[in-house]
Design an enzyme around this catalytic site. Structure first.
Site, short mmCIF file in Angstrom:
data_model
loop_
_atom_site.label_atom_id
_atom_site.label_comp_id
_atom_site.label_asym_id
_atom_site.label_seq_id
_atom_site.Cartn_x
_atom_site.Cartn_y
_atom_site.Cartn_z
N GLU A 157 -19.16 39.70 33.91
CA GLU A 157 -20.96 39.78 34.76
C GLU A 157 -21.65 40.84 34.98
O GLU A 157 -21.96 41.02 35.80
CB GLU A 157 -20.47 38.88 35.41
CG GLU A 157 -20.12 37.27 34.52
CD GLU A 157 -19.02 36.59 35.65
OE1 GLU A 157 -20.32 35.97 36.87
OE2 GLU A 157 -18.82 35.50 35.41
N ASN A 217 -16.94 40.39 29.32
CA ASN A 217 -17.55 38.89 29.43
C ASN A 217 -18.50 38.95 30.07
O ASN A 217 -18.61 39.68 31.10
CB ASN A 217 -16.10 38.84 29.99
CG ASN A 217 -15.99 37.40 29.80
OD1 ASN A 217 -15.94 36.85 28.65
ND2 ASN A 217 -15.56 36.28 30.95
N HIS A 261 -20.93 29.21 29.13
CA HIS A 261 -21.10 28.04 29.36
C HIS A 261 -22.75 26.95 29.01
O HIS A 261 -22.86 27.65 30.46
CB HIS A 261 -21.15 28.25 31.36
CG HIS A 261 -19.71 29.01 31.83
ND1 HIS A 261 -18.61 28.12 31.91
CD2 HIS A 261 -18.66 30.17 31.77
CE1 HIS A 261 -17.51 28.64 32.45
NE2 HIS A 261 -17.95 30.08 32.08
N GLU A 292 -15.15 31.03 27.93
CA GLU A 292 -15.31 30.28 28.87
C GLU A 292 -15.94 28.90 28.52
O GLU A 292 -16.86 28.60 29.49
CB GLU A 292 -15.37 30.63 30.05
CG GLU A 292 -14.84 32.18 31.00
CD GLU A 292 -15.76 31.99 31.96
OE1 GLU A 292 -15.86 32.13 32.57
OE2 GLU A 292 -15.23 34.01 32.24
N ASP A 294 -17.27 25.27 27.86
CA ASP A 294 -17.69 24.12 28.70
C ASP A 294 -18.75 23.47 28.40
O ASP A 294 -20.05 24.58 28.19
CB ASP A 294 -16.91 23.88 29.91
CG ASP A 294 -17.79 24.93 31.40
OD1 ASP A 294 -19.18 25.67 30.45
OD2 ASP A 294 -17.29 25.01 32.20
#
Ligand code: 9MR
Length: 529
Positions: A157, A217, A261, A292, A294
């Site tokens: 990030e 990432n 996400h 990650e 979702d």
């Protein structure tokens, strides 16, 4: 490299990595692949057969036998963050929970993603550290688990929110210096904590003969575009970083994690160009992971699928379609145990080791089972059959000699007002491309500048060079030689007077990727702006 050899290389990579984990665990047999090791009808097995891992983020409290049965990769959700394991001066401490996860993974033939070393958040005692302390931590973390960790998120990030395309402005970015004030930190004379952290990680990997792969990432870097169709500047900024530091002479970065996400935030939606963006990074030679994943179960009007299951299916398909997309990790097992439980974004309901599969689970499993696209049948090198094409002459029967109806055509003169040639361009084309080594994507917007609505359109152009379109979205695009025809999709067939329609595509080229300028809309020339 051919698609076929690329695929087999990735498949063997997965096997080798699993083998490394088994060796590290002291297993007697080291020839077992993930596909062979995992059992039953599971996401992990189906993914392995497609040459990728399918993993999950978990904490020790979630490690029921279910995890090892369903998944082939494990990411510690919080247990390897500096907040937990960084001691003073970049030392390592308090690794009990991380060890529990690594041991579980080894005992269940899962590979591990270390998460994460250099991050502005959950930095614990590293918060505010200088590069030298960061380097100590990077070295200690890599050596602590060695080849038991297949992928490590070295930098997490680093880029700012809100599609600015800039870096976050807090530590560790405060270590950066822009030597020539050109707005990036990628010049050799710049100080760049991303470069320096990866440089250290690469040096430790090399000098200790580790196989660990080094990843960067981030989130909101998944699509080429954001809501509304504008460019995803954060993705482009990440692309520039990965392009620079994955290539010679650096060769620091092995893999990029698209966190994935997905939700209704304008920069976090699922866009149709997800696959094209994965492909663009893959063409740099790095592995791409959806690290990650979702997906909010009630994306309102921004999702590309019909409901959550279909969104999952399309996201998994985008990864499967790109050989360098080598793994997917869901960020938790079940909705109720997720950090985003209110969005019900995962594949299971239930909890405490007793889980029920959602429709999204079945959609993912079925898509994984379909596997990667089959290799295109190699073009047969044997010369094509020299037998001439059917020599039978076309029907010589003369066309009906019956004269056409001599009734004179209606003598009413057609409107003699000549069309003003300056009015002819009732359309304007905006063409924006994003070009890299040998590939590009383009976003095209057609503006109807006339006074009549268009219902159904065909936009045609010819390429000035050897561009070749490989995929498209929001239009059906076909190419014959250098001539291209783009036909509207169902949802953008109508363009009101003054309105616009947009579509995009991906292509390959060599030489120069010159912009075409000879667009015609339904046969009439358009201006290009
Ligand atoms: O899932 C993690 C959650 O348990 C923590 O409370 C949270 C704290 O920041 O971090 C979550 O994991 C994050 C991951 O480390 C980086 N990407 C975003 C994830 C969700 O916030």
């Amino acid at each position: 490299m051919s698609r076929r050899s690329n695929r087999s290389r990735i498949r063997s990579t997965v096997i080798v990595l699993s083998t490394a984990a088994l060796v590290a665990a002291g297993a007697a047999t080291v020839s077992t692949s993930i596909a062979e090791a995992a059992t039953g009808d599971s996401l992990g097995v189906a993914a392995s057969k497609a040459g990728m891992f399918f993993g999950v983020a978990a904490s020790p409290g979630r490690l029921s036998s279910f995890v090892g049965q369903e998944f082939t990769q494990l990411t510690p959700e919080n247990e390897m963050k500096p907040e937990t394991i960084a001691g003073s001066g970049g030392s390592i401490q308090n690794t009990g929970n991380a060890d529990t996860l690594v041991n579980y993974a080894q005992n269940n033939n899962m590979i591990v993603r270390g998460h994460t070393m250099v991050w502005y958040s959950q930095a614990g005692s590293l918060q505010g550290a200088n590069q030298s302390t960061l380097n100590n931590f990077i070295k200690n973390a890599l050596l602590k688990w060695g080849n038991k960790i297949t992928y490590w998120d070295v930098v997490n990030e680093s880029l700012d929110d809100n599609n600015s395309g800039k870096r976050r402005n807090q530590w560790p970015h405060t270590l950066d210096k822009d030597s020539n004030n050109d707005g990036d930190f990628l010049d050799d004379a710049d100080t760049d904590y991303i470069r320096d952290s990866f440089k250290q990680a690469r040096q430790v990997v090399q000098s200790n003969n580790l196989k660990t792969k080094l990843c960067i990432n981030d989130y909101d870097i998944e699509g080429l575009t954001v809501k509304g169709g504008g460019k995803n500047n954060k993705a482009d900024a990440m692309y520039d970083i990965v392009k620079k530091y994955s290539q010679a002479p650096y060769k620091y970065i092995d893999c990029v994690g698209f966190q994935s996400h997905f939700n209704d935030n304008p920069n976090s939606i699922i866009t149709n160009d997800l696959e094209a963006n994965i492909r663009r990074f893959g063409e740099l030679g790095v592995e791409v992971h959806l690290s990650e994943l979702d997906i909010d179960d009630d994306l309102s009007n921004n999702d590309i699928g019909t409901g959550q299951a279909d969104n999952y299916r399309k996201v998994v398909r985008a990864c499967l379609n790109v050989p360098k997309c080598t793994g997917i990790t869901v960020w938790g097992i079940s909705d109720s145990e997720s950090w985003r439980s209110s969005e019900r974004g995962l594949l299971f309901t239930g909890g405490n080791g007793s889980y029920q599969k959602k429709a999204a689970y079945t959609a993912v499993l079925n898509e994984l089972k379909k596997g990667r696209p089959t290799d295109p049948t190699p073009t047969d090198p044997t010369p094509t059959d020299p037998t001439p094409t059917d020599p039978t002459p076309t029907d010589p029967t003369p066309t009906d000699p019956t004269p056409t109806d001599p009734t004179p055509t209606d003598p009413t003169p057609t409107d003699p007002t000549p069309t003003d040639p300056t009015d002819e361009a009732a359309c304007r084309i905006s063409y924006t491309d994003n070009t890299w080594n040998s590939g590009f994507t383009a976003a095209v917007t057609i503006s109807n500048t006339g006074d009549t609505p268009v219902s159904g359109w065909t936009l045609a152009w010819t390429w000035p060079g050897n561009q070749k379109i490989t995929s498209s979205w929001n239009a059906t695009v076909t190419q014959s030689g250098s001539a291209v025809t783009a036909r509207n999709a169902g949802h953008n067939a109508a363009i009101t007077a003054g309105g616009t329609a947009s579509f995009g595509f991906q292509g390959s080229y060599s030489g120069t990727n010159t912009t075409p300028e000879n667009f015609t809309l339904n046969g009439s020339a358009c201006t290009v702006s």
